[in-house]
Design an enzyme around this catalytic site. Sequence first.
Site: not given
Length: 544
Positions: A111, A213, A276, A334-335
Site C-alpha cells: 500500500d 491509497d 483507490e 478493509h473499508d
Amino acid sequence: MIRSAPDALTARPTVARWWQKGLIYQIYPLSFMDSNGNGNGDLRGIINRLDYCRWLGVDALWLSPIYPSPMVDFGYDISDFTDIHPLFGSLSDFDALISEARRLNLKVLLDYVPNHSSNQHPWFLQSRSSRKNPYRDWYVWRDPAPGGGPPNNWLGAFGGSAWEWDKITAQYYLHSYLKEQPDLNWRNPDLQQAMLEVLRFWIDRGVSGFRVDSIAHLMKDTEFRDNPMNPDWNPASGPYFRYLPIHSRDHPDTMAVIRRMRQVIDEYKDCVIIGEAYLSLERTVAYYGAGVHLPFNFALITSPWTARDLHRIIRSYEALLGPDQWPNWVLGNHDRHRIATRVGRDQARVAAMLLLTLRGTPTLYYGDEIAMQDVPIPGELVKDPWEINVPSLGLGRDPERSPMQWDSTHHAGFSTATPWLPVASDFKRFNVAMETQEADSILNLYRRLIALRAENPALHRGPYGELLCDDHVVSYSRHSEGQRFLIVLNFTGEPRTFEDGGLHGRIILTTALDRTNEPITEKLRLGADEGVIIEIDHQTFKQP
Ligand code: GLC
C-alpha cells in the site's frame, strides 16, 4: 430479457500480463496471523500462511500498510515510509516474506499512501516548527479565512473540518482525513522527489507494485475555493458528503502527478499500479489515462445487489473502457462491509462466481473466501476513528477487519492472546480448517473457481459474448478459440428457470458444487442463490 453484446468493445485480444491474468488477495496484516502471541497479526504470521495462499491459488498479495505508524488510522498514518512497524516485524522479516513468496511464485504488492503522512512524521515535525523551515511547503498551510476560522469549508473524510489550527506558527494545515494525517503538498518538487523515491525503495526490495491509497486526493484547487453544497446529501452517508468535494478531490492536476509515479514504475519490469478512489465509473476510468493500470472498480461494492443493477454496471463499465484499458472488479476490502454480510452467505457464493468469471482482474479480501461476516463490535471495543468521530451510522470499519478464522481452536487459531479486535462468534463453524474438509464449502468453491479461471483463457482473457438479464438472472458468455462458457447467475433466493433455444452444453461448476457434467439443453433450472457455469458444446458453438 434485456440483451446487450459488449463484444465489439472487448474483442481485441490482449497479451496477458501477470496482473491481468492473476487474482489479487488483500491481506489486512493486523488481522491475518499473529506469530508472536501479542494479539496483532504480523509479517512472520503472513509468511507462515503463504502455503495457504498458494493452495487457494492467488497470484499476488496486497498488504495494507506495514510501516511505522502511531496507528491512529491503523497504519494509514505513516511516520516513516521506508521501514517496518515493530508490531509487524522488521525489514529483514519483510525480506524473508519476499523471498518465501517468490519461492511460491507469489507477488507482493504494498500500500503506497502518498496523500498524507502521520503528524508524527519527521517531515511534518519540521514543517510545523517554523514558517521558514525548508519542509514548511511539504504540507499545505494556510492563513485563517478573512473573518477568522478555517480557510474554507472543506471537510475531513472522517468528520469535522479538513483544517487544523496549529498554534506554533499560527496557521491551519490541511488534512483530508484525520487531523493526525496532514496532507502532503504534491505541488512541491522536493516532496514529489522524496515520495517517488519511496516507490523505488520498495521495488528495489522486491515488491511487484502498489495499491495507491486515496489517489484522487493528491492535488487540490490552487485557489482553495469552497466546495458547493450537495443538493442530494443524505445524512446517513455521513457528514463528509454535505458538500460536493469538487475542489478537494479528483482535481485535473492529479493526473500529471500520477504520470510521474507511472514513470518510476516503468523504470522496472512488470510492476503494477492500482488506484483507490470511490468515484463514478466514468471518473474511475479516467485514471487509466494517467497511467494507473487498474483503477479499482468498486461498483460491486457500491451498487445495489440486483440482477438489473449488476447487469447495468457490467454493461456501462465495459462501454467506458478503451481497448487497452484492462478491467478489474472488487468484492470487498478493509473499508466496506463484508460481502457475506451485505448479501448473505448463500448469495455470497453467487458473488464469488461473478467475481471470478467477469472480464478483468479480481481482487479478493482475506476471509471472504470462507464467508466471514462483519463482527459486531461492542462500544467499548471500537477502534476505528471514523466510528468514534461519526458514531452509529454504520460507517465504522472494525466489523470487516476481524481476525482471520483459521481453525476451531481458541481465538480461531489467529493468536494465542486476545486479538486486537474480537473474533466472530461463529468461527467454529466458519474457518479454513473446517471448510477445507467440507467438499461443498465456499472455500472449496473459491478454490475451484480460481483454478478454472487460471486454466481457461476464455475466463481470464476472453471477451464477453452476449450479456443478458431479467429481473432475477444475469447471464453472459466468455470465449476464446474453440471454447465457450455460459455463466448463469440467480441473484434471488427463489428457484428460477433460464431458457435459451440454442443452448447445448454441460455443467462444469455450480455454486453448490454439485450437478457436475449435467447435460443442459435449451432450459436450465436454477436453484435459489445458484450460479452455474456451462461449457457450450462444440457442435453448437456459434461464433458471436
Ligand atoms: C483509504 C484507506 C482507508 C484509510 C484512508 C486514509 O481510503 O483504504 O483505510 O483510512 O485511505 O488513508
